[in-house]
Design a protein around this motif. Sequence first.
Motif, short mmCIF file in Angstrom:
data_model
loop_
_atom_site.label_atom_id
_atom_site.label_comp_id
_atom_site.label_asym_id
_atom_site.label_seq_id
_atom_site.Cartn_x
_atom_site.Cartn_y
_atom_site.Cartn_z
N ALA A 1 0.84 -1.21 0.00
CA ALA A 1 0.00 0.00 0.00
C ALA A 1 0.87 1.26 0.00
CB ALA A 1 -0.93 0.00 1.21
N ALA A 2 1.94 1.25 0.79
CA ALA A 2 2.84 2.41 0.86
C ALA A 2 3.57 2.61 -0.46
CB ALA A 2 3.84 2.22 2.00
N LEU A 3 3.98 1.52 -1.09
CA LEU A 3 4.67 1.59 -2.38
C LEU A 3 3.73 2.16 -3.44
CD1 LEU A 3 6.91 1.00 -4.43
CD2 LEU A 3 6.08 -1.35 -4.54
N CYS A 4 2.51 1.64 -3.50
CA CYS A 4 1.54 2.11 -4.48
C CYS A 4 1.27 3.60 -4.31
CB CYS A 4 0.25 1.29 -4.36
SG CYS A 4 -0.96 1.67 -5.65
N LYS A 5 1.14 4.04 -3.07
CA LYS A 5 0.89 5.46 -2.78
C LYS A 5 2.02 6.33 -3.33
CE LYS A 5 0.11 8.67 1.05
NZ LYS A 5 0.11 8.85 2.49
N ASN A 6 3.27 5.91 -3.12
CA ASN A 6 4.41 6.69 -3.61
C ASN A 6 4.50 6.67 -5.13
OD1 ASN A 6 5.20 7.75 -1.20
ND2 ASN A 6 6.96 6.41 -0.90
N LEU A 7 4.22 5.52 -5.74
CA LEU A 7 4.25 5.45 -7.21
C LEU A 7 3.21 6.40 -7.80
CD1 LEU A 7 4.68 1.61 -7.73
CD2 LEU A 7 6.28 3.37 -8.52
N LEU A 8 2.05 6.47 -7.17
CA LEU A 8 0.97 7.32 -7.69
C LEU A 8 1.21 8.81 -7.45
CD1 LEU A 8 -2.05 5.05 -6.81
CD2 LEU A 8 -1.31 5.71 -9.11
N GLN A 9 2.29 9.16 -6.74
CA GLN A 9 2.67 10.56 -6.58
C GLN A 9 3.58 11.03 -7.71
OE1 GLN A 9 4.36 11.35 -2.73
NE2 GLN A 9 2.67 10.38 -1.64
N LEU A 10 4.05 10.09 -8.53
CA LEU A 10 5.00 10.43 -9.59
C LEU A 10 4.29 11.14 -10.74
CD1 LEU A 10 7.13 7.17 -9.84
CD2 LEU A 10 7.70 9.26 -8.61
N VAL A 11 4.72 12.35 -11.00
CA VAL A 11 4.18 13.12 -12.14
C VAL A 11 4.44 12.34 -13.43
CG1 VAL A 11 4.45 15.26 -13.44
CG2 VAL A 11 4.52 15.31 -10.96
#
Length: 196
Positions: A39-49
């Motif tokens: 969940a934490a990984l997915c959240k960070n990936l989805l912050q990538l412009v």
Amino acid sequence: MQTGMMKKTEVLEQKAKLRRHMKAARSALAASEKTRLDAALCKNLLQLVELLEADSVYCYVSFGKEADTIGLLQELWRRGVKTAVPRVEGKRMEFYRIGSMDDLMPGYMGIPEPKTFCPRARDARAPVITPGLAFTIHGERLGYGGGYYDRFFEEEPEHMRIGAAYPFQMADRIPVEETDRRLSMVVTGEGIYRCR
């Protein structure tokens, strides 16, 4: 000549040792901890412009104890982002468009791959979410030993290469060979490392 061969042998031995270590660490993950890390990984990936502004995203389909990408794919579909996933074809790997998990079937080594009706993806600048066993903040990556991603990046060098990993997969250093291709960035649930 003997020195070069000896050095390559040492590199291969070091890689094999690191692969065993990382596979064991991944296998030891409790299901609840894996869910939290994913969940934490997915959240960070989805912050990538780079992902959110891309016309399409190339992404591996997680298998076994790999860092999960299913949640990421589902969220990209929800946001209307086109996705493509790899299919192994002999010694090469090509990406094909999928729009749901129903477009997948067991392929090489049992890993989910796009079904035969899926169209070939042709976006030379799509960011590529890349799997691996170990990574460094400098973009070095230890894969599984088949060389599929390295060969793909050699043929299509324009892609942004994004490693997806658990925090414990970050290593101080990884032995590299001439054919190993560096990543543009590595993302874990604890940070985003942009590599030079």
